[in-house]
Design a protein around this motif. Structure first.
Motif, PDB file in Angstrom:
ATOM      1  N   GLN A  47       0.826  -1.207   0.000  1.00 39.65           N
ATOM      2  CA  GLN A  47       0.000   0.000   0.000  1.00 39.65           C
ATOM      3  C   GLN A  47       0.865   1.265   0.000  1.00 39.65           C
ATOM      4  OE1 GLN A  47      -2.664  -0.375   3.287  1.00 39.65           O
ATOM      5  NE2 GLN A  47      -3.979  -1.919   2.288  1.00 39.65           N
ATOM      6  N   GLU A  48       1.888   1.245   0.867  1.00 30.63           N
ATOM      7  CA  GLU A  48       2.778   2.398   0.904  1.00 30.63           C
ATOM      8  C   GLU A  48       3.494   2.581  -0.442  1.00 30.63           C
ATOM      9  OE1 GLU A  48       5.379   1.774   4.125  1.00 30.63           O
ATOM     10  OE2 GLU A  48       3.879   2.171   5.702  1.00 30.63           O
ATOM     11  N   LEU A  49       3.945   1.426  -1.004  1.00 31.83           N
ATOM     12  CA  LEU A  49       4.608   1.495  -2.322  1.00 31.83           C
ATOM     13  C   LEU A  49       3.645   1.996  -3.393  1.00 31.83           C
ATOM     14  CD1 LEU A  49       7.158   0.955  -3.966  1.00 31.83           C
ATOM     15  CD2 LEU A  49       6.374  -1.403  -4.293  1.00 31.83           C
ATOM     16  N   ALA A  50       2.385   1.532  -3.302  1.00 29.06           N
ATOM     17  CA  ALA A  50       1.382   1.973  -4.274  1.00 29.06           C
ATOM     18  C   ALA A  50       1.128   3.473  -4.124  1.00 29.06           C
ATOM     19  CB  ALA A  50       0.093   1.189  -4.100  1.00 29.06           C
ATOM     20  N   ARG A  51       1.008   3.929  -2.856  1.00 30.44           N
ATOM     21  CA  ARG A  51       0.822   5.362  -2.645  1.00 30.44           C
ATOM     22  C   ARG A  51       2.029   6.158  -3.139  1.00 30.44           C
ATOM     23  NH1 ARG A  51      -1.654   3.569   2.270  1.00 30.44           N
ATOM     24  NH2 ARG A  51       0.337   3.825   3.381  1.00 30.44           N
ATOM     25  N   GLU A  52       3.227   5.635  -2.849  1.00 31.51           N
ATOM     26  CA  GLU A  52       4.433   6.322  -3.309  1.00 31.51           C
ATOM     27  C   GLU A  52       4.513   6.338  -4.834  1.00 31.51           C
ATOM     28  OE1 GLU A  52       9.297   6.112  -2.647  1.00 31.51           O
ATOM     29  OE2 GLU A  52       7.955   4.672  -1.646  1.00 31.51           O
ATOM     30  N   THR A  53       4.153   5.163  -5.417  1.00 34.18           N
ATOM     31  CA  THR A  53       4.149   5.093  -6.882  1.00 34.18           C
ATOM     32  C   THR A  53       3.124   6.041  -7.478  1.00 34.18           C
ATOM     33  OG1 THR A  53       4.835   2.770  -6.763  1.00 34.18           O
ATOM     34  CG2 THR A  53       3.920   3.543  -8.851  1.00 34.18           C
ATOM     35  N   ALA A  54       1.938   6.107  -6.863  1.00 41.17           N
ATOM     36  CA  ALA A  54       0.907   7.037  -7.344  1.00 41.17           C
ATOM     37  C   ALA A  54       1.383   8.479  -7.231  1.00 41.17           C
ATOM     38  CB  ALA A  54      -0.381   6.819  -6.565  1.00 41.17           C
ATOM     39  N   ALA A  55       2.070   8.787  -6.104  1.00 42.51           N
ATOM     40  CA  ALA A  55       2.589  10.151  -5.946  1.00 42.51           C
ATOM     41  C   ALA A  55       3.639  10.458  -6.999  1.00 42.51           C
ATOM     42  CB  ALA A  55       3.163  10.312  -4.540  1.00 42.51           C
ATOM     43  N   ARG A  56       4.554   9.475  -7.201  1.00 40.01           N
ATOM     44  CA  ARG A  56       5.576   9.689  -8.233  1.00 40.01           C
ATOM     45  C   ARG A  56       4.939   9.811  -9.611  1.00 40.01           C
ATOM     46  NH1 ARG A  56      10.418   5.437  -6.513  1.00 40.01           N
ATOM     47  NH2 ARG A  56      11.024   6.518  -4.568  1.00 40.01           N
ATOM     48  N   LEU A  57       3.914   8.998  -9.861  1.00 41.86           N
ATOM     49  CA  LEU A  57       3.231   9.070 -11.147  1.00 41.86           C
ATOM     50  C   LEU A  57       2.563  10.426 -11.334  1.00 41.86           C
ATOM     51  CD1 LEU A  57       2.404   7.616 -13.728  1.00 41.86           C
ATOM     52  CD2 LEU A  57       0.407   6.721 -12.508  1.00 41.86           C
ATOM     53  N   ALA A  58       1.973  10.919 -10.263  1.00 44.23           N
ATOM     54  CA  ALA A  58       1.349  12.242 -10.351  1.00 44.23           C
ATOM     55  C   ALA A  58       2.396  13.310 -10.622  1.00 44.23           C
ATOM     56  CB  ALA A  58       0.592  12.541  -9.060  1.00 44.23           C
ATOM     57  N   VAL A  59       3.551  13.218  -9.913  1.00 42.79           N
ATOM     58  CA  VAL A  59       4.634  14.171 -10.152  1.00 42.79           C
ATOM     59  C   VAL A  59       5.141  14.060 -11.583  1.00 42.79           C
ATOM     60  CG1 VAL A  59       6.959  14.826  -9.471  1.00 42.79           C
ATOM     61  CG2 VAL A  59       5.281  14.255  -7.711  1.00 42.79           C
ATOM     62  N   SER A  60       5.297  12.796 -12.055  1.00 40.69           N
ATOM     63  CA  SER A  60       5.769  12.587 -13.430  1.00 40.69           C
ATOM     64  C   SER A  60       4.787  13.148 -14.442  1.00 40.69           C
ATOM     65  CB  SER A  60       5.980  11.087 -13.679  1.00 40.69           C
ATOM     66  OG  SER A  60       6.952  10.565 -12.793  1.00 40.69           O
ATOM     67  N   GLU A  61       3.483  12.918 -14.181  1.00 41.41           N
ATOM     68  CA  GLU A  61       2.482  13.471 -15.095  1.00 41.41           C
ATOM     69  C   GLU A  61       2.522  14.996 -15.077  1.00 41.41           C
ATOM     70  OE1 GLU A  61      -1.195  11.814 -13.887  1.00 41.41           O
ATOM     71  OE2 GLU A  61      -0.858   9.864 -14.857  1.00 41.41           O
ATOM     72  N   ALA A  62       2.704  15.566 -13.893  1.00 38.70           N
ATOM     73  CA  ALA A  62       2.792  17.031 -13.816  1.00 38.70           C
ATOM     74  C   ALA A  62       4.010  17.539 -14.575  1.00 38.70           C
ATOM     75  CB  ALA A  62       2.846  17.466 -12.355  1.00 38.70           C
ATOM     76  N   ARG A  63       5.147  16.847 -14.369  1.00 41.59           N
ATOM     77  CA  ARG A  63       6.357  17.247 -15.099  1.00 41.59           C
ATOM     78  C   ARG A  63       6.187  17.047 -16.596  1.00 41.59           C
ATOM     79  NH1 ARG A  63      11.309  14.915 -11.281  1.00 41.59           N
ATOM     80  NH2 ARG A  63      10.940  16.344  -9.517  1.00 41.59           N
ATOM     81  N   LEU A  64       5.516  15.935 -16.969  1.00 38.26           N
ATOM     82  CA  LEU A  64       5.282  15.687 -18.387  1.00 38.26           C
ATOM     83  C   LEU A  64       4.406  16.781 -18.984  1.00 38.26           C
ATOM     84  CD1 LEU A  64       5.677  13.794 -20.783  1.00 38.26           C
ATOM     85  CD2 LEU A  64       3.645  12.541 -20.044  1.00 38.26           C
ATOM     86  N   SER A  65       3.409  17.205 -18.222  1.00 43.61           N
ATOM     87  CA  SER A  65       2.558  18.300 -18.688  1.00 43.61           C
ATOM     88  C   SER A  65       3.369  19.586 -18.834  1.00 43.61           C
ATOM     89  CB  SER A  65       1.402  18.513 -17.718  1.00 43.61           C
ATOM     90  OG  SER A  65       0.611  17.342 -17.614  1.00 43.61           O
ATOM     91  N   GLU A  66       4.245  19.832 -17.849  1.00 38.75           N
ATOM     92  CA  GLU A  66       5.098  21.020 -17.942  1.00 38.75           C
ATOM     93  C   GLU A  66       6.022  20.938 -19.153  1.00 38.75           C
ATOM     94  OE1 GLU A  66       7.166  21.385 -14.320  1.00 38.75           O
ATOM     95  OE2 GLU A  66       5.403  21.929 -13.116  1.00 38.75           O
ATOM     96  N   VAL A  67       6.598  19.734 -19.366  1.00 37.64           N
ATOM     97  CA  VAL A  67       7.491  19.556 -20.523  1.00 37.64           C
ATOM     98  C   VAL A  67       6.724  19.744 -21.823  1.00 37.64           C
ATOM     99  CG1 VAL A  67       8.894  17.882 -21.766  1.00 37.64           C
ATOM    100  CG2 VAL A  67       9.130  18.094 -19.290  1.00 37.64           C
ATOM    101  N   ALA A  68       5.491  19.180 -21.877  1.00 36.67           N
ATOM    102  CA  ALA A  68       4.679  19.347 -23.084  1.00 36.67           C
ATOM    103  C   ALA A  68       4.340  20.818 -23.308  1.00 36.67           C
ATOM    104  CB  ALA A  68       3.401  18.524 -22.973  1.00 36.67           C
ATOM    105  N   LEU A  69       4.024  21.534 -22.217  1.00 37.20           N
ATOM    106  CA  LEU A  69       3.727  22.956 -22.337  1.00 37.20           C
ATOM    107  C   LEU A  69       4.962  23.737 -22.786  1.00 37.20           C
ATOM    108  CD1 LEU A  69       1.745  25.284 -21.938  1.00 37.20           C
ATOM    109  CD2 LEU A  69       2.440  25.361 -19.536  1.00 37.20           C
TER     110      LEU A  69
END
Length: 336
Positions: free
Chosen positions: A68-90
């Motif tokens: 669960q902790e790994l899943a939460r951490e992975t979800a957080a990292r995924l959210a950060v990655s998606e945010a960074r990907l959005s920033e990179v796309a922008l």
């Protein structure tokens, strides 16, 4: 008395029963012990299994918690990655827009520079009467457009190529050569004979000098001199223009100066690229030459032929225009 009455056979039976019961009891005890022992082992095994199951359950809960902790951490990292990907796309979109803007700005600057260079070269060509500045500007513009390698400038490159071919195929008169011919006409104007001019004294003197060599007898020589003198007093000639016969010597001087003035005005108009005015002055000079000067004279004929040659070359003096290139530049500047 009663007991005494018991028989030995019954005693034996009782013993057998007791022995059987004892045996059964012993067997039952043994069985009970065995069963108890087996039950104890089963209980121990169950206890061990229960303990192992409990440990496994704890481990499973620990692993589940870690998952669960790994899943939460992975979800957080995924959210950060998606945010960074959005920033990179922008940022990429902004960078592409900036590059396109820079490219358009560079193309616009290129178009403006080319148009300025071509218009300046066109003015130089008009002033000098030579197409070399215009050709040089068009070739330089063609090279700059080819180095830019922009598809939107392809029509401009084709228009420049067509204008270069048209200028090369157009016959343009040599302006310096025309100026030299006009200078020759101005210098020749002082030697042109007027239509009503009297034969010069030098011509009469040459006849008189040639007399003694041809006429050996003195009286024949005297008759020849008398005849030449009478010819000087009376001259019969055919005059096509009656105005020429009415010119006085002073008017003849001003007529000659007027012819020179027309030729000089034509030369000045040629230098200032006022071609229509220059053609009009040449036509007026040709009219004066044929109307008031002796057309039978060799010098007059030479001047007339030279004047016709200059007028013919003036017709091909108009420089070719580059309207197609200018239109393509206007289209490229408008962004179409």
């Amino acid at each position: 008395m009663g007991s005494e009455a018991a028989t030995p056979g019954s005693v034996t039976i009782d013993r057998r029963v007791i022995t059987g019961l004892l045996a059964v009891s012993v067997v039952a005890l043994l069985s009970s012990g065995f069963l108890w022992q087996k039950l104890s082992s089963i209980q121990e095994q169950l206890a061990r299994q229960s303990a192992e199951a409990g440990m496994q359950s704890v481990e499973a809960r620990t692993v589940a918690k870690q998952a669960q902790e790994l899943a939460r951490e992975t979800a957080a990292r995924l959210a950060v990655s998606e945010a960074r990907l959005s920033e990179v796309a922008l940022q990429r979109t902004q960078l592409e827009e900036l590059m396109q803007s820079l490219s358009r700005s560079r193309d616009e600057n290129l178009v403006v520079d080319i148009e300025s260079a071509i218009r300046l070269a066109q003015q130089q060509a008009q002033l000098t009467g030579s197409v070399e500045p215009l050709l040089a500007a068009l070739k330089s513009a063609d090279q700059r457009v080819a180095r830019a390698a922009q598809p939107r400038l392809t029509p401009l490159q084709r228009a420049i190529g067509r204008d270069i071919d048209r200028i090369k195929s157009t016959a343009v008169s040599d302006t310096p050569g025309l100026l030299v011919k006009l200078d020759e006409l101005v210098n020749l104007a002082d030697e042109l004979p007027i239509a009503n001019a009297v034969p010069s004294a030098t011509a009469m003197a040459s006849v008189k000098r040639a007399g003694p060599e041809v006429v050996p007898v003195w009286w024949q020589r005297g008759l020849q001199v008398l005849r030449e003198e009478m010819r000087g007093l009376l001259r019969v000639s055919r005059i096509e223009q009656p105005e020429a016969a009415l010119l006085s010597p002073e008017q003849s001087f001003f007529m000659r100066e007027n012819l020179k003035l027309k030729l000089l005005n034509a030369r000045l108009g040629l230098l200032s690229r006022q071609l229509e005015s220059s053609r009009a002055d040449l036509a007026a000079a040709s009219m004066l030459l044929g109307k008031y000067f002796d057309t039978s004279s060799r010098k007059t004929q030479t001047a007339a032929n030279l004047l016709l040659l200059v007028q013919g070359q003036m017709k091909t003096l108009q420089l070719p225009r580059v309207d197609e290139t200018l239109a393509a530049l206007a289209t490229a500047a408008a962004g179409r």
